[in-house]
Motif scaffolding. Structure first.
Motif, PDB file in Angstrom:
ATOM      1  N   GLY A  49       0.784  -1.228   0.000  1.00  0.00           N
ATOM      2  CA  GLY A  49       0.000   0.000   0.000  1.00  0.00           C
ATOM      3  C   GLY A  49       0.813   1.275   0.000  1.00  0.00           C
ATOM      4  O   GLY A  49       0.240   2.368  -0.059  1.00  0.00           O
ATOM      5  N   PHE A  50       2.147   1.166   0.071  1.00  0.00           N
ATOM      6  CA  PHE A  50       2.983   2.369   0.067  1.00  0.00           C
ATOM      7  C   PHE A  50       3.537   2.619  -1.336  1.00  0.00           C
ATOM      8  O   PHE A  50       3.790   1.687  -2.100  1.00  0.00           O
ATOM      9  CB  PHE A  50       4.127   2.232   1.071  1.00  0.00           C
ATOM     10  N   ASP A  51       3.743   3.907  -1.644  1.00  0.00           N
ATOM     11  CA  ASP A  51       4.229   4.292  -2.964  1.00  0.00           C
ATOM     12  C   ASP A  51       5.699   4.688  -2.967  1.00  0.00           C
ATOM     13  O   ASP A  51       6.325   4.735  -4.029  1.00  0.00           O
ATOM     14  CB  ASP A  51       3.386   5.462  -3.504  1.00  0.00           C
ATOM     15  N   ALA A  52       6.257   4.996  -1.801  1.00  0.00           N
ATOM     16  CA  ALA A  52       7.665   5.367  -1.706  1.00  0.00           C
ATOM     17  C   ALA A  52       8.090   5.310  -0.241  1.00  0.00           C
ATOM     18  O   ALA A  52       7.257   5.342   0.662  1.00  0.00           O
ATOM     19  CB  ALA A  52       7.926   6.759  -2.278  1.00  0.00           C
ATOM     20  N   VAL A  53       9.420   5.231  -0.050  1.00  0.00           N
ATOM     21  CA  VAL A  53       9.992   5.157   1.298  1.00  0.00           C
ATOM     22  C   VAL A  53      11.010   6.271   1.478  1.00  0.00           C
ATOM     23  O   VAL A  53      11.819   6.537   0.578  1.00  0.00           O
ATOM     24  CB  VAL A  53      10.693   3.797   1.528  1.00  0.00           C
ATOM     25  N   ILE A  54      10.947   6.920   2.632  1.00  0.00           N
ATOM     26  CA  ILE A  54      11.988   7.871   3.035  1.00  0.00           C
ATOM     27  C   ILE A  54      12.748   7.187   4.169  1.00  0.00           C
ATOM     28  O   ILE A  54      12.163   6.871   5.212  1.00  0.00           O
ATOM     29  CB  ILE A  54      11.384   9.203   3.512  1.00  0.00           C
ATOM     30  N   LEU A  55      14.025   6.953   3.971  1.00  0.00           N
ATOM     31  CA  LEU A  55      14.780   6.076   4.863  1.00  0.00           C
ATOM     32  C   LEU A  55      16.003   6.777   5.426  1.00  0.00           C
ATOM     33  O   LEU A  55      16.887   7.205   4.683  1.00  0.00           O
ATOM     34  CB  LEU A  55      15.205   4.823   4.075  1.00  0.00           C
ATOM     35  N   ASP A  56      16.065   6.868   6.751  1.00  0.00           N
ATOM     36  CA  ASP A  56      17.225   7.461   7.409  1.00  0.00           C
ATOM     37  C   ASP A  56      18.360   6.444   7.467  1.00  0.00           C
ATOM     38  O   ASP A  56      18.121   5.231   7.559  1.00  0.00           O
ATOM     39  CB  ASP A  56      16.840   7.897   8.822  1.00  0.00           C
TER      40      ASP A  56
END
Length: 229
Positions: free
Chosen positions: A45-52
């Motif tokens: 269900g997610f379209d993109a990830v912001i990853l630290d």
């Protein structure tokens, strides 16, 4: 509305960032631990990830590898202090873009919007592009190498499509970087080399991408009859 997952252990970051993203019709949710983030990604269900990069349990590089093992979802990494090595490693393991901390929320929105736009199928697809051993479908954003599906990240696909639309043309590193960024950016030519290297490896054993010293890169495969030469 695109749904984004922020994986960052700073619990104070998610809520104000989500409120800001909502102004651009982007829904942002946060996971403060990698295990939770990976579990939520598996649910879909997610379209993109912001990853630290700096995370508890395991660092962002390990998390990016885990994501890439099963998904080509766009990943934008947040790199500490803008360290060049962080950027290099992130791109080598499959990140689509990077942004050094501290960052301006508007720039992060711009980076996310760019990777989401690249992921969408073109409004006017021009049909499949066929070369010796390689078929590229812009409409479905899929690639087949000698009959087998090749899993590419959004950045890798867009690079390949850029080369394939004008086979034989030599694209400089600056041309490629500006195309993939979607906006003017500080030139970071090492990033181009890394993405090309990743793509070339995935297309092996086809000799798909040729490097011309001090000039750039070109698609070296012969177009099949009926496709552009």
């Amino acid at each position: 509305m695109p749904r984004l997952l922020l994986i960052d252990d700073d619990a104070q970051l998610g809520e104000p960032l989500a409120a800001y993203f909502a102004r651009f019709d982007l829904q942002l949710e946060q996971a403060t631990r990698p295990s939770d983030g990976l579990a939520r990604l598996r649910e879909g269900g997610f379209d993109a990830v912001i990853l630290d990069v700096m995370l508890p349990e395991q660092d962002g590089f390990a998390v990016c590898k885990a994501i890439r093992a099963s998904s080509d979802i766009p990943v934008v990494m947040l790199t500490a202090r803008g360290e060049v090595m962080d950027r290099v490693v992130g791109l080598e393991i499959g990140a689509d873009d990077y942004l050094p901390k501290p960052f301006e929320p508007r720039e992060l929105v711009a980076r996310i919007t760019t990777v989401l736009r690249r992921r969408r199928a073109p409004a006017a697809a021009d049909g499949r592009l066929r070369f010796d051993g390689l078929t590229i479908d812009p409409a479905t954003r899929s690639v087949q190498r000698e009959g087998s599906e090749v899993e590419l990240t959004g950045t890798e696909f867009d690079l390949l499509l850029m080369l394939a639309r004008e086979p034989g043309k030599v694209f400089s590193r600056d041309d490629i970087l500006n195309h993939l960024r979607g906006h003017e950016a500080e030139l970071y030519t090492r990033a181009v080399d890394i993405v090309v290297s990743r793509l070339r490896k995935k297309l092996e054993p086809l000799p798909a991408i040729k490097t011309l010293r001090n000039a750039g890169y070109t698609l070296a495969l012969r177009a099949q009859q009926g496709d552009r030469a």
